[in-house]
Design a protein around this motif. Structure first.
Motif, PDB file in Angstrom:
ATOM      1  N   ASP A 192      -3.097 -12.682  -0.175  1.00  0.00           N
ATOM      2  CA  ASP A 192      -2.166 -13.115   0.865  1.00  0.00           C
ATOM      3  C   ASP A 192      -2.343 -12.360   2.172  1.00  0.00           C
ATOM      4  N   LEU A 193      -2.764 -11.105   2.097  1.00  0.00           N
ATOM      5  CA  LEU A 193      -2.845 -10.279   3.300  1.00  0.00           C
ATOM      6  C   LEU A 193      -3.854  -9.164   3.090  1.00  0.00           C
ATOM      7  N   ILE A 194      -4.567  -8.822   4.158  1.00  0.00           N
ATOM      8  CA  ILE A 194      -5.451  -7.659   4.156  1.00  0.00           C
ATOM      9  C   ILE A 194      -4.921  -6.696   5.206  1.00  0.00           C
ATOM     10  N   VAL A 195      -4.731  -5.456   4.811  1.00  0.00           N
ATOM     11  CA  VAL A 195      -4.264  -4.411   5.718  1.00  0.00           C
ATOM     12  C   VAL A 195      -5.422  -3.443   5.925  1.00  0.00           C
ATOM     13  N   VAL A 196      -5.694  -3.108   7.174  1.00  0.00           N
ATOM     14  CA  VAL A 196      -6.758  -2.160   7.482  1.00  0.00           C
ATOM     15  C   VAL A 196      -6.117  -0.788   7.654  1.00  0.00           C
ATOM     16  N   GLY A 197      -6.414   0.103   6.740  1.00  0.00           N
ATOM     17  CA  GLY A 197      -5.906   1.463   6.798  1.00  0.00           C
ATOM     18  C   GLY A 197      -4.721   1.694   5.889  1.00  0.00           C
ATOM     19  N   CYS A 198      -4.852   2.658   5.011  1.00  0.00           N
ATOM     20  CA  CYS A 198      -3.805   2.963   4.042  1.00  0.00           C
ATOM     21  C   CYS A 198      -3.169   4.307   4.366  1.00  0.00           C
TER      22      CYS A 198
ATOM     23  N   VAL B 172      -1.985  -8.192  -2.027  1.00  0.00           N
ATOM     24  CA  VAL B 172      -2.327  -7.461  -0.802  1.00  0.00           C
ATOM     25  C   VAL B 172      -3.528  -6.555  -1.065  1.00  0.00           C
ATOM     26  N   VAL B 173      -4.450  -6.556  -0.127  1.00  0.00           N
ATOM     27  CA  VAL B 173      -5.635  -5.701  -0.209  1.00  0.00           C
ATOM     28  C   VAL B 173      -5.618  -4.756   0.976  1.00  0.00           C
TER      29      VAL B 173
END
Length: 126
Positions: free
Chosen positions: A11-17, A35-36
């Motif tokens: 559903d969503l890719i987030v850059v940076g954890c 979510v990745v």
């Protein structure tokens, strides 16, 4: 933590954890989203990788040049944040020491900075 295959729909890719990315990922995952997170560095093991001194933790810092790109690129330097899952929080190894009472009165005691508008006693319970 679930790992997805390259062919899985998400559903969503987030850059940076880092502090921000980790919170949004956790909240959306608990809400049922797939979510990745894409992270530039490793997943550190706090029990064996984190140390309590700055010199010993150099390997956890982002040492590659950081630049905001564009017509007039702006360099940030190379050692102002952590590298890996946790982002800039890795820089502090998840550790934020409690201030000493004198830290809140540097103008009065040392002639530098600005005194806090609160006394240490006001903050101590929290």
């Amino acid at each position: 933590m679930r790992r997805f295959a390259h062919t899985d729909d998400v559903d969503l890719i987030v850059v940076g954890c880092g502090a921000g990315g980790a919170v949004i990922i956790q909240r959306l995952a608990h809400a049922g989203w797939h979510v990745v997170c894409l992270e530039a560095g490793p997943l550190w093991d706090p029990a064996k990788d984190w140390v309590r001194d700055e010199e010993g933790s150099r390997g956890q810092y982002w040492t590659e040049p950081q630049v905001i790109d564009g017509p007039d690129p702006v360099p940030f330097g190379s050692n102002d944040s952590g590298r890996g899952v946790g982002g800039s929080m890795v820089h502090f190894a998840g550790y934020a020491p409690r201030p000493h009472p004198s830290d809140l009165r540097t103008r009065t005691l040392d002639g530098v900075g600005v005194d806090w508008p609160l006394d240490y006693a006001d903050l101590a319970p929290f």
